[in-house]
Design an enzyme around this catalytic site. Structure first.
Site, PDB file in Angstrom:
ATOM      1  N   HIS A   1       0.821  -1.222   0.000  1.00 19.34           N
ATOM      2  CA  HIS A   1       0.000   0.000   0.000  1.00 19.34           C
ATOM      3  C   HIS A   1       0.854   1.271   0.000  1.00 19.34           C
ATOM      4  CE1 HIS A   1      -3.657  -2.202   0.333  1.00 19.34           C
ATOM      5  NE2 HIS A   1      -3.416  -2.648   1.555  1.00 19.34           N
TER       6      HIS A   1
ATOM      7  N   ASP B   1      -3.213 -10.576  -2.377  1.00 22.02           N
ATOM      8  CA  ASP B   1      -3.764 -10.068  -1.128  1.00 22.02           C
ATOM      9  C   ASP B   1      -5.244  -9.728  -1.322  1.00 22.02           C
ATOM     10  OD1 ASP B   1      -2.436  -8.660   1.566  1.00 22.02           O
ATOM     11  OD2 ASP B   1      -4.215  -7.593   0.894  1.00 22.02           O
TER      12      ASP B   1
ATOM     13  N   HIS C   1      -6.544  -7.012  -0.524  1.00 23.98           N
ATOM     14  CA  HIS C   1      -6.581  -5.594  -0.882  1.00 23.98           C
ATOM     15  C   HIS C   1      -5.725  -5.353  -2.128  1.00 23.98           C
ATOM     16  CE1 HIS C   1      -6.917  -5.731   3.615  1.00 23.98           C
ATOM     17  NE2 HIS C   1      -7.977  -4.989   3.340  1.00 23.98           N
TER      18      HIS C   1
ATOM     19  N   ASP D   1      -4.822 -12.689   3.531  1.00 25.38           N
ATOM     20  CA  ASP D   1      -6.067 -12.201   4.116  1.00 25.38           C
ATOM     21  C   ASP D   1      -7.275 -12.418   3.200  1.00 25.38           C
ATOM     22  OD1 ASP D   1      -4.910 -10.383   2.404  1.00 25.38           O
ATOM     23  OD2 ASP D   1      -4.944  -8.690   3.799  1.00 25.38           O
TER      24      ASP D   1
ATOM     25  N   TYR E   1      -4.276 -11.815   8.803  1.00 30.72           N
ATOM     26  CA  TYR E   1      -4.433 -11.283  10.163  1.00 30.72           C
ATOM     27  C   TYR E   1      -5.092 -12.242  11.139  1.00 30.72           C
ATOM     28  CZ  TYR E   1      -2.873  -7.367   7.529  1.00 30.72           C
ATOM     29  OH  TYR E   1      -2.117  -6.569   6.708  1.00 30.72           O
TER      30      TYR E   1
END
Length: 313
Positions: A126, A163, A165, A244, A288
């Site tokens: 990110h 991922d 995201h 995740d 996570y």
């Protein structure tokens, strides 16, 4: 396959408070699981070194790097945004995380390893050129890719990000760079809320609906990523390995299983075998739930080692 496993004790020094999901316990969970299964002992283990200023400055402007250093607290925790905080050791951890990817690139180009897994934190995908966000300070995979270009003359680097995201930071750094192909699958609509509809020629966006499970995931990856990868013929394959998107992860609502992480890793390795002399460098991003993070990483490492997938008890 010779698989290198790179990490560093300093990765545990960075923390953002006791309730924050991106905690040192993540790497502890991975190491415990891999040690118990015997996989860790089958890798070539080494410590990362800090990324130097030159390596970081290839992807982040110096003014941004200096600004981050000025934010570093002498004690306690400072907040950069609603979910990204720094303690006095955060940038030390971030430097070894980025440095692990640099060392991994060195290892595959020097033929010291076929592939590499960088078990590091904080994550990086990110982090934009001039913006730390989303738990990320330096864009680890981008630092490694830029190093591959500068030191080894890599001309066709494929970055595959699975991922939950989207890798807005990696896109921000390499958008419209014809030497980098970015394939990113992600829950949509979802954080980071930008670049989600980007139309850059070198970016293959694969948005996934809430609840997407194994069969549909594999179908869209084969349909969207494989043609782009075969056309691109990468000389290095890099993975932003986020776990995740697992069905048990609290951060998202994609329903992948451990075997899907094995499958997508194996897909990347097949591309690398065809075009990149087996060179694969993988770096940890999200994940996570300590249990599913560890089991996903185990499946990932099994693929990198060339072992069959088996469901662990």
């Amino acid at each position: 396959m010779i698989t290198a496993y790179l990490t560093h004790p300093d990765c545990a020094l960075h923390h953002m408070g006791p309730e924050h999901p991106e905690s040192p316990l993540r790497l502890e969970a991975i190491r415990a699981r891999l040690s118990l299964s015997g996989l860790l002992q089958q890798t070539m283990q080494a410590d990362a070194k800090e990324a130097c200023d030159v390596a970081l400055a290839r992807v982040h402007p110096l003014r941004h790097l200096n600004a981050l250093e000025k934010c570093l607290p002498k004690e306690g925790i400072v907040t950069l945004d609603s979910d990204t905080m720094m303690n006095p050791d955060s940038l030390k951890a971030a430097r070894v995380a980025a440095g692990a990817v640099v060392r991994g690139v060195d290892q595959v180009f020097k033929r010291q390893a076929d592939n590499v897994f960088c078990a590091v934190r904080p994550p990086g995908h990110h982090a934009e050129a001039a913006d730390a966000m989303g738990f990320c300070f330096y864009n680890n995979i981008a630092v490694g890719a830029a190093h591959a270009k500068a030191k080894y003359g890599a001309k066709r680097i494929a970055i595959l990000d699975f991922d939950v995201h989207q890798c807005n930071g990696t896109i921000d750094i390499f958008k419209n760079d014809p030497e980098v192909l970015i394939c990113t699958s992600f829950q949509y609509p979802f954080y980071p809320w930008r670049y989600l509809r980007s139309e850059w020629q070198n970016v293959v966006n694969t948005p996934l609906e809430v609840g997407t499970a194994s069969q549909e995931y594999r179908r869209v990856i084969e349909h969207q990523w494989l043609p782009a990868l075969h056309a691109f013929k990468p000389d290095l394959v890099m993975l932003s390995a986020g776990f995740d998107a697992h069905k048990d992860d609290p951060m998202g609502d994609i329903c992948l299983e451990d075997e899907d992480f094995y499958w997508v890793t194996h897909l990347a390795m097949e591309i690398a075998a065809l075009y990149a002399d087996n060179r694969v460098v993988s770096v940890l991003e999200g994940g996570y739930n300590p249990t599913s993070l560890a089991s996903g990483a185990e499946a990932h490492l099994k693929a990198l080692l060339g072992l069959p997938f088996t469901n662990a008890p």
